[in-house]
Design a protein around this motif. Structure first.
Motif, PDB file in Angstrom:
ATOM      1  N   ARG B  87       0.855  -1.199   0.000  1.00 38.29           N
ATOM      2  CA  ARG B  87       0.000   0.000   0.000  1.00 38.29           C
ATOM      3  C   ARG B  87       0.883   1.239   0.000  1.00 38.29           C
ATOM      4  NH1 ARG B  87      -5.172   0.473  -0.892  1.00 38.29           N
ATOM      5  NH2 ARG B  87      -5.465   2.106   0.654  1.00 38.29           N
ATOM      6  N   VAL B  88       0.489   2.219  -0.784  1.00 38.76           N
ATOM      7  CA  VAL B  88       1.108   3.546  -0.675  1.00 38.76           C
ATOM      8  C   VAL B  88      -0.026   4.489  -0.314  1.00 38.76           C
ATOM      9  CG1 VAL B  88       2.371   5.379  -1.861  1.00 38.76           C
ATOM     10  CG2 VAL B  88       2.830   2.984  -2.423  1.00 38.76           C
ATOM     11  N   GLU B  89       0.010   5.012   0.902  1.00 33.42           N
ATOM     12  CA  GLU B  89      -1.090   5.876   1.340  1.00 33.42           C
ATOM     13  C   GLU B  89      -0.611   7.302   1.539  1.00 33.42           C
ATOM     14  OE1 GLU B  89      -3.932   2.935   3.905  1.00 33.42           O
ATOM     15  OE2 GLU B  89      -1.763   2.916   4.241  1.00 33.42           O
ATOM     16  N   LYS B  90      -1.488   8.218   1.189  1.00 32.95           N
ATOM     17  CA  LYS B  90      -1.141   9.630   1.299  1.00 32.95           C
ATOM     18  C   LYS B  90      -2.174  10.270   2.206  1.00 32.95           C
ATOM     19  CE  LYS B  90       0.752  13.560  -0.062  1.00 32.95           C
ATOM     20  NZ  LYS B  90       0.178  14.309   1.071  1.00 32.95           N
ATOM     21  N   VAL B  97       4.298   3.863   3.246  1.00 32.03           N
ATOM     22  CA  VAL B  97       4.445   2.716   2.357  1.00 32.03           C
ATOM     23  C   VAL B  97       4.474   1.460   3.214  1.00 32.03           C
ATOM     24  CG1 VAL B  97       5.929   1.583   0.657  1.00 32.03           C
ATOM     25  CG2 VAL B  97       5.741   4.074   0.679  1.00 32.03           C
ATOM     26  N   PRO B 363      -1.014   0.191 -10.154  1.00 28.63           N
ATOM     27  CA  PRO B 363      -1.277   0.786  -8.843  1.00 28.63           C
ATOM     28  C   PRO B 363      -2.664   0.468  -8.288  1.00 28.63           C
ATOM     29  CG  PRO B 363      -0.659   2.448 -10.492  1.00 28.63           C
ATOM     30  CD  PRO B 363      -0.987   1.190 -11.226  1.00 28.63           C
ATOM     31  N   CYS B 367      -2.028   2.109  -4.773  1.00 24.67           N
ATOM     32  CA  CYS B 367      -1.714   3.539  -4.680  1.00 24.67           C
ATOM     33  C   CYS B 367      -2.731   4.301  -5.520  1.00 24.67           C
ATOM     34  CB  CYS B 367      -0.299   3.767  -5.203  1.00 24.67           C
ATOM     35  SG  CYS B 367       0.172   5.494  -5.284  1.00 24.67           S
TER      36      CYS B 367
END
Lengths: 140, 442, 100, 645
Positions: B87-90, B97, B363, B367
């Motif tokens: 997971r890439v979370e913002k 990450v 992604p 992401c």
């Protein structure tokens, strides 16, 4: 003083190649896998203006058959260095004549980083000259 | 090098190929603590696997290893290899990450890279790092110039004979290693996820990989590499020195029938480069490139192409329609001779498919970054700042943002590092100007 | 010398929805065609593109050798549908022959 | 062999122990040089403590060999024999530093580009041996050096106000670097201002230029010097000095527009700068963003200059603008309906010696201009979509729609029934007056490879030449800054992959089309990449420089002043009175940050009292001695003779 024996030493050709132009130029010839005589030795120099007259004469005394100064020519990154060196070479030629050395053994030329053909021309010509001439110093 | 389970950085770069490494170096050079996450066991990406690179014909390893080594030794860079990003979370605090550290079955801190395990392993399997043309052991250093130089055990082929553990001088073998979750928190991220080569099964007319002596372009890179499988160019079916080699351009690009309509941008140049290298190593061989348009658009590329023509490499303007197995291991190439008599066939000893590129990262669910219709990550400012994506604080570099050669990739990686640095500066409020203002208004 | 005629294609428009305009002359169709060698069917598509009506009429008989196996359409990298163009030209040539 | 005449003081007492490391380069070297034989020979060379080989000396294990020998105290000097030093000198220097050694006690022998790739067999092995022996001869006398630290001004001068210059200036200023932007014209915008809609995504050029220019003009960290040019240049990285003067006649026509407003074809007008006259800028770095020039066809090239109906693509783009009011019918230019037009590609690009004619200065543009295919197709699409009654023909050699979204543009053009024709480089299309009564002023004939090599005749009302990009007129800057220029006459980067936006001159960077043709996105990427290098360089407040500068041995110096006379950078060396052994004496003294390291002083010193650190005359002499010496190998055919080593 190192050995000056052997009939081969006089065949060696020294290239004083500037770090910013002629040295990468020699590398570019290598990248193109273009063959040239193996008696050619490239020394990297920042600017050939560094060498005094005596250096050249000593080289011939040690048995170097020919020297090509491969400079950047007018593109020289050191302003005025090219002129100063060209002037010095005139004196080197005078001294060479005094010592009975054929002045064709020393050449000044400009080689750029992509001058493959010019590079090959120069080394092949000098190779021919040193083969034609008798050794600069007589073997004992 | 590899670090603990939870770590905090200024920036995280996803992808340790040439794009990711250049971005990381340019961020680290400014003093930012940077993590590089790589799915492979070594950094270096596709570039380290190449033989030589156009148009200078420098050996790829000579250009890539300094950057790999510089990144590996940089005090501000931490490498995470053999990691799967989950997971890439913002969010407002930054980027997080989550990833899984896959087991190498080797204690990376103890391994000294001496290869004793590799020499003693009895299991031999085809080495995909060498195009499948030579063998490798079940436990091995991934390839000669890999970074880190640490062993890796392939659990699918290992028969647990225990020999590696017996000979390991540092007792580094860990048969019971488990996947480990890791988490990285950073303020900004650069996606440098690269590409995969398109598949030879994409077009049934090209044989689905079943015709002997039809290989893809990365396999040819290995045949040409000085440290390749044979040390020379031989055709795989029978070890014959090929007298006639053909390149099929657009074998994975510009072809709606394969589902890839876009141009993969660098296949023309690598084909011309390989052809030049081949004519160097096989001076008597005839080399033919079947192409639609030669796209030699970069600096000194056209001159490179004209040199190839002058060297006698034959360029035939035609899209190859089909390939078939011919007599004695030959491959029959069917094409239209456009200014001649029309449809015709020619036999070649070896055929190289100039495959195109597909995104290296999907992604979806990982992401929430926007994609273009081609599946590559979309730039929201393609003219003024191509590395800016629709996720604030997340940037993109290299082939992740569309096919690109190495020169353009390295430049874009520098640009992505610039935009990420500006974002970090704006966050800290230390410098005037506001990067996020720019990303929304330009 | 072959003259180009941009008007010609307009005459074909009522006969078909697809006139092979997407074709970028790669030659796949010509090489894949199992029945006719030389440049067919790209030749016909090309003559439509440049509006070389005379050339189409001169070579019209080739059109009837096409059995519409569909291989060209299936493999066309641009989705240009060569088979449909051949069908359209058959209709056009027939209409010209009827008139004359 | 001659012993070094002047071993430096810090080295006194420490015996030179040279480690020699020879690389196989995965066969690149070892296929032609018998590497193990060379290693054996090196073990006999005086001063060599260890000699080792590795498949890839640059790899981690290769570097580890060197580092371990240093750590164990087995060696104190390093010679690596591998590829060109430009590739890996820094790799090995930093390995030495990591192992606690001095990175300057290192010499590189180039046995790939200058041996294995150009010589074969025994001769290659022998030459490699002599070159490496020569390197050890130099290495033995190498003294530890420290890099020079120079304070760097946190300031950048960006030359050129197109999108490259603006992008770089904004990036630098946003990182807190003060920026002076110097632009020759009174406008910001450069080449992009001459465009309308940018391919393939259709951005409005005016909007892009205006967006950047407004931010530039509003930014407190950026000063714009428009209508100005760099006239003098001096200094060194971290501390450059540039003279900037107004360009005579570079001012906007009065009343034509207003400051901050956008003028199509020119850009955004910059308010006149308050200081007006010549100024001096002191700066840490310089970014070159001087852009390109459009190729102007020769008179008669495709009928250019002889027929009013032949124009260049950049001219056409400006003439038709956004095609306002030209919907639904036939394109009209200057009141003339254009029912049919031909676009000819590769005009002034991809020129081939022997086929194409050189320009007045003997130049050929052998490069591809990269952007013209897409630009031509973009224009063709715009015309076909707005004016379906206008037929468009594109005559090309290869369609190079390489970039993202560009192939789609090409497909769209086919769908728009733009007709493509392909010609060979040696079969250029011919533009002639149309036959009377043909209804078209011109006709183009082309041998079309797509139509089986038939000759086609296209009657047209307009011929458009897709002219390429040429290097901009920057001869003055090239001269002043001593910039390297490639065979294509564009500015030449240090290495296209290792250092793509850098020059050999520290502190000067390349951004955009001054380096090579690029589109807008690529230009901005290059500009940002240049900016990131500049920011990194300025981030510490000082710059580390190579220590290869002149140093005076005051014990030998007698104060003749010959060096001062010979010095090429006035101020770098001067005579000073100093105290030696309690007596005031006149001696030469070097200012290291100003010293260029050229060595002009070295050659003239009668006392041999001055040398360039790391490049001393004695070291060259030692190298020559080793090259001529037969100690390590006999040349093939030579009389074998043992030499006392």
């Amino acid at each position: 003083m190192g050995s000056q024996t052997g009939a081969t030493a006089q065949d060696k050709i020294l290239l004083l190649a500037t770090e910013s132009c002629a040295y990468p130029g020699a590398d570019s010839v290598g990248q193109a896998h273009a063959s040239y005589p193996a008696n050619v030795y490239v020394l990297k120099v920042k600017a050939p203006v560094l060498f005094p007259e005596k250096f050249y004469l000593d080289c011939f005394r040690k048995g170097i058959g020919g020297i090509i100064i491969m400079s950047c020519g007018e593109e020289c990154p050191y302003e005025g260095a090219y002129k100063a060196m060209a002037k010095r070479l005139d004196r080197v030629y005078e001294l060479m004549k005094e010592e009975g050395l054929d002045i064709r053994r020393l050449r000044l030329t400009a080689i750029c980083t992509v001058c493959n053909r010019a590079f090959l021309n120069e080394v092949n010509q000098m190779n021919q000259i040193v083969h034609e001439l008798s050794p600069p110093v007589q073997a004992p | 090098m590899d670090s603990s389970k939870n770590a905090v950085f200024d920036a995280v770069v996803i992808g340790g190929g040439i794009a990711g490494l250049q971005s990381a170096l340019d961020l680290a050079g400014q003093g930012y603590k940077t993590a590089v996450v790589e799915k492979d066991a070594s950094i270096g990406g596709k570039m380290i696997r190449l033989s030589k690179v156009f148009p200078t014909l420098d050996c790829a390893s000579c250009i890539t290893t300094p950057k790999m080594a510089a990144a590996a030794h940089h005090e501000n860079i931490t490498l995470y290899t053999w990691c799967d990003v989950q997971r890439v979370e913002k969010d407002a605090t930054g980027v997080s990450v989550s990833m899984i550290q896959r087991p190498r079955y080797v204690d990376i801190d103890k391994c000294i890279g001496c290869r004793k395990c590799e020499y003693n392993c009895p299991v031999l399997v085809p080495d995909t790092e060498q195009g499948g043309f030579s063998g490798r052991k079940a436990i091995r250093i991934p390839f000669s110039n890999a970074i880190p130089q640490k062993a890796l055990l392939d659990v699918e082929n290992c028969m647990l004979c225990g020999k590696c553990a017996d000979v390991c001088p540092t007792k580094a073998i860990r048969y019971d290693q488990k996947p480990e979750p890791r988490r990285i928190a950073a303020k900004t991220a650069i996606l440098a996820t690269g590409y995969e080569l398109s598949s030879v099964t994409g077009k049934p007319q090209y044989g689905n990989g079943d015709i002997p002596n039809v290989i893809d372009s990365l396999q040819m890179e290995r045949l040409l590499a000085p440290h390749g499988p044979y040390g020379r160019v031989l055709r795989p079916s029978d070890g014959m020195i090929p007298d006639s080699i053909a390149y099929v351009q657009c074998a994975g690009s510009r072809d709606a029938s394969m589902g890839v309509s876009y141009c993969s941008r660098f296949c023309c140049m690598y084909a011309v480069k390989q052809a030049m290298l081949l004519s160097g190593s096989l001076p008597l061989a005839d080399i033919t490139i079947y192409y639609m348009d030669i796209r030699a658009f970069g600096k000194n590329y056209e001159q490179f192409y004209q040199n190839a023509k002058a060297m006698g490499i034959e360029f035939v303007k035609a899209k190859v329609a089909s390939l078939d197995a011919g007599q004695g291991g030959a491959v029959t190439v069917r094409y239209e001779d456009q200014t001649g008599e029309g449809a015709t066939s020619r036999d070649h000893d070896l055929v190289v498919l100039s495959m195109g590129v597909l995104p290296g990262f999907a992604p979806g669910g990982v992401c929430p970054v926007g994609l273009g219709p081609d599946g590559f990550i979309q730039s929201v400012l393609p003219k003024l700042s191509p590395s800016v994506t629709d996720l604030e604080g997340v940037f993109v570099a290299g082939v992740a943002a569309g096919p690109k050669d190495i020169v353009d990739t390295i430049t874009e990686a520098g640009a992505a590092a610039m935009q990420a640095a500006k974002y970090l500066t704006a966050l800290s409020g230390k410098a005037p100007g506001a990067a996020n203002k720019e990303s929304s208004h330009e | 010398m072959t003259g180009v005629n941009p008007e010609f294609v307009k005459r074909l428009e009522p006969l078909s929805a697809d006139l092979g305009s997407a074709c970028f002359n790669c030659g796949t169709c010509a090489a894949i065609c199992p029945l006719i060698s030389e440049h067919f069917p790209r030749k016909m598509i090309r003559y439509v593109q440049i509006g070389a009506q005379d050339r189409i009429m001169e070579n019209a008989r080739e059109l009837w050798r096409c059995l519409h196996c569909g291989l060209c359409t299936q493999t066309c990298p641009r989705g240009a549908n060569p088979g449909e163009v051949i069908l359209t030209l058959k209709r056009y040539v027939t209409s010209v022959w009827r008139k004359s | 062999m001659s012993e070094p005449q002047r071993a430096k003081a810090p080295d006194a007492g420490e015996q030179a122990k040279v480690g020699v490391y020879i690389c196989y380069c995965g066969g690149n070297i070892s296929d032609h040089v018998d590497v193990e034989k060379v290693r054996e020979r090196m073990e006999t060379v005086p001063g060599v403590a260890v000699a080792r080989t590795n498949m890839f000396m640059c790899s981690d294990p290769g570097q580890e060999l060197i580092m371990e020998d240093l750590r164990q105290g087995r060696i104190n000097r390093v010679v690596v024999a591998s590829c060109a030093p430009s590739l890996h000198e820094s790799t090995f220097r930093s390995a030495i530093a990591r192992a606690g050694g001095n990175p300057y006690q290192y010499e590189h022998a180039n046995i790939r580009e200058q041996v294995s790739w150009v010589h074969h067999g025994q001769a290659a092995t022998d030459k490699a041996s002599r070159l490496i022996a020569a390197a050890t001869g130099k290495a033995r006398t190498l003294t530890p050096l420290e890099p020079l630290r120079v304070t760097a001004r946190r300031h950048a001068v960006v030359i050129g106000g197109g999108i490259a210059g603006m992008r770089a200036a904004l990036d630098l200023a946003d990182m807190g670097v003060r920026v002076a932007l110097v632009e020759k014209t009174p406008y910001l915008g450069g080449g992009v201002s001459r465009l309308v809609r940018l391919a393939p995504t259709g951005e409005d050029a005016a909007h892009l230029v205006t967006t950047l220019a407004r931010r530039i003009l509003e930014h407190p960290g950026i000063t714009v010097h428009a209508g100005s040019a760099v006239t003098t240049f001096g200094g060194y990285v971290g501390n450059f000095t540039l003279g900037v003067s107004p360009v005579p006649g570079a001012c906007a026509p009065a009343g034509e527009t207003w400051p901050g407003g956008y003028v199509p074809g020119k850009g955004v007008l910059v308010p006149p700068s308050p200081d007006g006259g010549a100024i001096t800028l002191e700066t840490g770095v310089v970014v070159l963003a001087t852009g390109f020039a459009s190729y102007i066809p020769r008179p008669g090239e495709y009928g250019f200059g002889e027929n009013a109906e032949v124009v260049t693509l950049p001219d056409l783009i400006q003439k038709i603008g956004g095609l306002e009011g030209q919907r639904g019918g036939t394109l009209v230019i200057d009141g003339r309906p254009i029912r049919s037009m031909a676009l000819i590609h590769c005009v002034g690009s991809r020129q081939i010696p022997g086929i194409h004619e050189e320009d007045a200065n003997g130049h050929l543009n052998e490069h591809c201009s990269r952007v013209c295919c897409t630009s031509a197709i973009n224009t063709a699409n715009a015309i076909r979509e707005a004016c379906p009654q206008t037929s468009v023909y594109e005559l090309y050699r290869d369609i190079r729609t390489y970039g993202r979204g560009q192939e789609e543009l090409y497909a769209k053009a086919s769908g728009n029934r733009v007709v493509f024709m392909r010609f060979g480089a040696d079969q250029a299309p011919v533009v002639q007056r149309g036959a009377p009564g043909s209804g078209h002023p011109l006709k183009v004939t082309v041998t079309d490879q797509l139509t089986f090599g038939e000759e086609l005749e296209v009657p047209v009302d307009l011929v458009v030449l897709a002219t390429g990009m040429e290097p901009g007129p920057v001869a003055d800057l090239v001269e002043m800054l001593k910039l390297p220029v490639g065979a294509d006459r564009f500015l030449l980067e240090t290495h296209p992959k290792l250092r793509p936006v850098e020059l050999p001159i520290a502190g000067i960077f390349l951004a955009g089309t001054c380096q090579a043709p690029m589109d807008a996105g690529e230009t901005c990427n290059a500009a940002s990449a240049a900016a990131v290098k500049a920011v990194s360089l300025l981030s510490k407040g000082y710059v580390e420089l190579d220590p290869f500068v002149a140093e005076v041995d005051v014990r030998r110096c007698t104060g003749t002043g010959a060096c001062v006379q010979a010095c090429l950078n006035p101020g770098a060396i001067a005579l000073e009175t100093m105290d030696i052994d309690g007596r005031p004496v006149t001696r030469a003294r070097v200012t290291p940050a100003l010293c260029l390291g050229c060595g002009a002083c070295v050659a003239v010193c009668p006392e041999n009292a001055i040398d360039i650190n790391g490049w001393t005359l004695a070291q060259y002499e030692a190298m020559v001695d080793m090259i001529v010496s037969d100690a390590v190998c006999q040349d093939s055919g030579a009389v074998p003779e043992t030499v006392g080593a």
